[in-house]
Scaffold this motif. Sequence first.
Motif, PDB file in Angstrom:
ATOM      1  N   ASP A  35       0.829  -1.207   0.000  1.00  0.00           N
ATOM      2  CA  ASP A  35       0.000   0.000   0.000  1.00  0.00           C
ATOM      3  C   ASP A  35       0.869   1.265   0.000  1.00  0.00           C
ATOM      4  O   ASP A  35       0.526   2.263  -0.631  1.00  0.00           O
ATOM      5  N   GLU A  38       1.956   1.991  -3.512  1.00  0.00           N
ATOM      6  CA  GLU A  38       0.835   2.511  -4.292  1.00  0.00           C
ATOM      7  C   GLU A  38       0.527   3.959  -3.912  1.00  0.00           C
ATOM      8  O   GLU A  38       0.310   4.806  -4.784  1.00  0.00           O
ATOM      9  N   MET A  39       0.512   4.240  -2.611  1.00  0.00           N
ATOM     10  CA  MET A  39       0.242   5.608  -2.151  1.00  0.00           C
ATOM     11  C   MET A  39       1.326   6.568  -2.614  1.00  0.00           C
ATOM     12  O   MET A  39       1.050   7.708  -2.980  1.00  0.00           O
ATOM     13  N   PHE A  41       3.239   6.441  -5.330  1.00  0.00           N
ATOM     14  CA  PHE A  41       3.137   6.774  -6.747  1.00  0.00           C
ATOM     15  C   PHE A  41       1.847   7.515  -7.078  1.00  0.00           C
ATOM     16  O   PHE A  41       1.813   8.316  -8.008  1.00  0.00           O
ATOM     17  N   GLU A  42       0.805   7.313  -6.287  1.00  0.00           N
ATOM     18  CA  GLU A  42      -0.444   8.030  -6.518  1.00  0.00           C
ATOM     19  C   GLU A  42      -0.375   9.472  -6.024  1.00  0.00           C
ATOM     20  O   GLU A  42      -0.835  10.392  -6.698  1.00  0.00           O
ATOM     21  N   HIS A  43       0.213   9.690  -4.847  1.00  0.00           N
ATOM     22  CA  HIS A  43       0.159  11.006  -4.208  1.00  0.00           C
ATOM     23  C   HIS A  43       1.447  11.822  -4.315  1.00  0.00           C
ATOM     24  O   HIS A  43       1.427  13.016  -4.018  1.00  0.00           O
ATOM     25  N   GLN A  44       2.562  11.201  -4.697  1.00  0.00           N
ATOM     26  CA  GLN A  44       3.842  11.899  -4.830  1.00  0.00           C
ATOM     27  C   GLN A  44       4.137  12.798  -3.624  1.00  0.00           C
ATOM     28  O   GLN A  44       4.207  14.032  -3.738  1.00  0.00           O
TER      29      GLN A  44
END
Length: 111
Positions: A35, A38-39, A41-44
């Motif tokens: 997780d 994933e977080m 790369f999603e939220h930078q």
Amino acid sequence: MKKKILIADCDPVSLSYYERVFMNHHLFTTTDGKDALEMFFEHQPDFVIINSHLNNIDGFKVVEEIRALNEIVKIFMIAAYHDDRKRALNVGCDDFHTKPISLSDLQKIIE
């Protein structure tokens, strides 16, 4: 100015503490290494605070994966054992602290 901070720690009590310390920032928290990636790369996020021991993927592997694509983000590992320091720095962490970490040391991380 509000910062985006990803915090990954296997201990829910530690996560709760970090959430209080950084409550004036945008936080993304998890106990899971998969997780966390994933977080990231999603939220930078601007900063990553990560524990060496996480569910599914350990913190060292998460740092390696992040560093493979992003050399700029500041990554700080907080672990229970000082023995993890050398490995943390070798995989790409900018700094390392052992638990418990003081409030002032936590605040210095994002300054």
